[in-house]
Design an enzyme around this catalytic site. Sequence first.
Site, PDB file in Angstrom:
ATOM      1  N   HIS A   1      -7.285  -4.332  22.806  1.00  0.00           N
ATOM      2  CA  HIS A   1      -6.938  -3.332  21.339  1.00  0.00           C
ATOM      3  C   HIS A   1      -6.819  -1.933  22.246  1.00  0.00           C
ATOM      4  O   HIS A   1      -7.708  -1.713  22.796  1.00  0.00           O
ATOM      5  CB  HIS A   1      -8.211  -2.708  21.225  1.00  0.00           C
TER       6      HIS A   1
ATOM      7  N   PHE B   1       1.320  -1.223  -0.812  1.00  0.00           N
ATOM      8  CA  PHE B   1      -0.053   0.241   0.367  1.00  0.00           C
ATOM      9  C   PHE B   1       0.677   1.764   0.386  1.00  0.00           C
ATOM     10  O   PHE B   1       0.676   1.979  -0.818  1.00  0.00           O
ATOM     11  CB  PHE B   1      -0.878  -0.262   1.611  1.00  0.00           C
TER      12      PHE B   1
ATOM     13  N   TYR C   1       2.485  -7.602  16.263  1.00  0.00           N
ATOM     14  CA  TYR C   1       2.648  -6.601  15.236  1.00  0.00           C
ATOM     15  C   TYR C   1       3.684  -5.585  15.683  1.00  0.00           C
ATOM     16  O   TYR C   1       4.905  -4.753  15.299  1.00  0.00           O
ATOM     17  CB  TYR C   1       1.412  -5.934  14.426  1.00  0.00           C
TER      18      TYR C   1
ATOM     19  N   LEU D   1       6.298 -10.349  -2.490  1.00  0.00           N
ATOM     20  CA  LEU D   1       4.465 -10.306  -3.085  1.00  0.00           C
ATOM     21  C   LEU D   1       3.551 -11.304  -2.146  1.00  0.00           C
ATOM     22  O   LEU D   1       3.275 -12.870  -2.487  1.00  0.00           O
ATOM     23  CB  LEU D   1       4.325 -10.754  -5.049  1.00  0.00           C
ATOM     24  N   THR D   2       3.614 -10.827  -0.808  1.00  0.00           N
ATOM     25  CA  THR D   2       2.828 -11.969  -0.151  1.00  0.00           C
ATOM     26  C   THR D   2       1.623 -12.068   0.006  1.00  0.00           C
ATOM     27  O   THR D   2       0.730 -10.949  -1.730  1.00  0.00           O
ATOM     28  CB  THR D   2       3.241 -11.654   1.209  1.00  0.00           C
TER      29      THR D   2
ATOM     30  N   THR E   1       6.213   2.213  12.697  1.00  0.00           N
ATOM     31  CA  THR E   1       4.601   2.941  13.501  1.00  0.00           C
ATOM     32  C   THR E   1       4.467   3.253  14.641  1.00  0.00           C
ATOM     33  O   THR E   1       5.525   3.684  15.381  1.00  0.00           O
ATOM     34  CB  THR E   1       3.476   2.032  12.594  1.00  0.00           C
ATOM     35  N   ASP E   2       3.315   4.467  14.407  1.00  0.00           N
ATOM     36  CA  ASP E   2       3.749   5.454  15.790  1.00  0.00           C
ATOM     37  C   ASP E   2       3.648   3.704  16.403  1.00  0.00           C
ATOM     38  O   ASP E   2       2.546   4.491  17.939  1.00  0.00           O
ATOM     39  CB  ASP E   2       2.399   5.853  15.481  1.00  0.00           C
ATOM     40  N   GLU E   3       2.013   2.970  16.514  1.00  0.00           N
ATOM     41  CA  GLU E   3       2.137   1.823  17.040  1.00  0.00           C
ATOM     42  C   GLU E   3       2.845   0.928  18.211  1.00  0.00           C
ATOM     43  O   GLU E   3       2.800   0.747  19.325  1.00  0.00           O
ATOM     44  CB  GLU E   3       0.936   0.484  16.139  1.00  0.00           C
TER      45      GLU E   3
ATOM     46  N   LYS F   1       7.804  -4.385  14.883  1.00  0.00           N
ATOM     47  CA  LYS F   1       8.094  -3.798  14.709  1.00  0.00           C
ATOM     48  C   LYS F   1       9.427  -2.423  15.412  1.00  0.00           C
ATOM     49  O   LYS F   1       9.543  -1.874  15.323  1.00  0.00           O
ATOM     50  CB  LYS F   1       6.430  -1.940  13.921  1.00  0.00           C
TER      51      LYS F   1
ATOM     52  N   SER G   1       1.751  -5.929   8.560  1.00  0.00           N
ATOM     53  CA  SER G   1       1.653  -4.752   8.694  1.00  0.00           C
ATOM     54  C   SER G   1       0.169  -4.947   9.441  1.00  0.00           C
ATOM     55  O   SER G   1      -0.078  -3.824   9.633  1.00  0.00           O
ATOM     56  CB  SER G   1       1.351  -4.050   7.551  1.00  0.00           C
TER      57      SER G   1
ATOM     58  N   ARG H   1     -11.173  -5.964  19.275  1.00  0.00           N
ATOM     59  CA  ARG H   1     -10.402  -6.798  19.026  1.00  0.00           C
ATOM     60  C   ARG H   1      -9.562  -7.046  20.617  1.00  0.00           C
ATOM     61  O   ARG H   1      -9.223  -6.607  21.498  1.00  0.00           O
ATOM     62  CB  ARG H   1      -9.283  -5.292  18.828  1.00  0.00           C
ATOM     63  N   PRO H   2      -9.143  -8.119  21.073  1.00  0.00           N
ATOM     64  CA  PRO H   2      -7.791  -8.137  22.364  1.00  0.00           C
ATOM     65  C   PRO H   2      -6.360  -6.948  22.456  1.00  0.00           C
ATOM     66  O   PRO H   2      -5.476  -7.224  20.962  1.00  0.00           O
ATOM     67  CB  PRO H   2      -7.170  -9.909  21.677  1.00  0.00           C
TER      68      PRO H   2
ATOM     69  N   ARG I   1      -7.550   7.095  16.304  1.00  0.00           N
ATOM     70  CA  ARG I   1      -7.068   6.927  15.300  1.00  0.00           C
ATOM     71  C   ARG I   1      -6.230   8.086  14.596  1.00  0.00           C
ATOM     72  O   ARG I   1      -7.049   8.768  14.448  1.00  0.00           O
ATOM     73  CB  ARG I   1      -6.948   5.084  14.472  1.00  0.00           C
TER      74      ARG I   1
END
Length: 355
Positions: free
Chosen positions: A295, A12, A160, A35-36, A134-136, A164, A85, A292-293, A224
């Site tokens: 979250h 993306f 995830y 190319l996943t 990522t900011d995560e 990262k 991602s 979401r667990p 977000r």
Amino acid sequence: MSCILVTGGAGFIGSAVCRLISSDDNHSVVVVDKLTYAGSTSSLEPVAGNANFTFIRDDIGNRPAMSNILQEHQPDVIMNLAAESHVDRSIDGPSEFINTNIVGTFSLLEASRDYFEQLPDDRKERFRFHHISTDEVFGQLPLEGGKFTEETAYAPSSPYSASKAASDHLVMAWHHTYGLPIVLSNCSNNYGPYHFPEKLIPLVILNAVHEKELPVYGTGANVRDWLYVDDHARALVEIALRGRTGQSYNVGGDAERTNLQVVEGICSILDRLKPRKGNKSYRDLITFVADRPGHDLRYAIDASKITGELGWRPLETFESGLEKTIDWYLENKSWWQPIRENNYRGQRLGSLEKV
Ligand code: NAD
Ligand code: TYD
């Protein structure tokens, strides 16, 4: 002419970066992508025929292959966007996140270090390894206030974001220990064209178009900070070419919205652009589902460093970017239909509930 190697360029954000830099004759672009399920060469169709564009299918974790590619193409800049991602997929199966995001980044750093060390001094000065993150990695913020700055301590909560965070630490360590000239960027949630439809915004657009339920996790109160993907791509090119080595830059759109606001916003635009039969609103399709667990409650970025140092700021508002995005999905069925039919059919991921 400088050569920029983009890993994950069929994804993306990577494809948005390629579409941007390949339009500039001063750069050549080499994409390396495995190319996943998330990568698609059709996202690169607008640039695939350009003389300054090369596509290579490979894995960043394949060190001999990556060393050969670096030797052959002699990049001045490496932009590492190759990653797993999606948070929900990391809950269902974290191992690919460890393999690509941590071990793959480690392997790419080692290949890059070997390559960098044998460059002549003038090219060493120009070389950059830009790691896109990522900011995560900063964990969650309370609803009441505060934003992530470059000084915020890392506190990742999902498989995830933990993977990262680990990769960010490796990149910084390769700078401090081996002198690899790196730049790092941590961005908030992106949206826009060519977004794989497992993520909230494209999932909701396509589910709505198919008259399917629009799943909102929990109460929809999680926040977000949304950034249009082309604004992110411009920020990334600025950071890669002009950011200070050893530094990290936060990138965000200053566009905080609750998930429910996002979904309702999509419904309002679709009600106008593609009215449903019987005068019904797409809002009737909104369905609250199990949360979401783990979250994260809220993410928000303080982007004053990149604005102050590099003069970057977003061009799109959330409203203008969302309208462009919805227009694009309505106009580009040929991109998303094969994905919805083969790679991902819109089913719930990451709930941990046996269904
Ligand atoms: P994406 O999932 O759309 O694309 C990832 C790309 O990497 C795919 O083309 C995939 O084929 C490729 N890839 C995966 N594993 C690979 C491997 N081992 N070797 C080579 N290629 C591989 O992801 P995206 O949304 O474009 O994100 C790109 C980067 O930006 C990621 O590092 C992500 O963590 C980060 N990021 C994303 C967002 C967001 O909102 N999407 C926000 C901030 C940061
Ligand atoms: P997502 O697009 O997966 O990005 P991230 O988890 O990296 O922020 O999700 C964005 C937000 O939307 C997040 O708070 C989870 C929520 N969400 C839903 O409410 N429903 C969905 O079907 C999805 C995929 C996400």
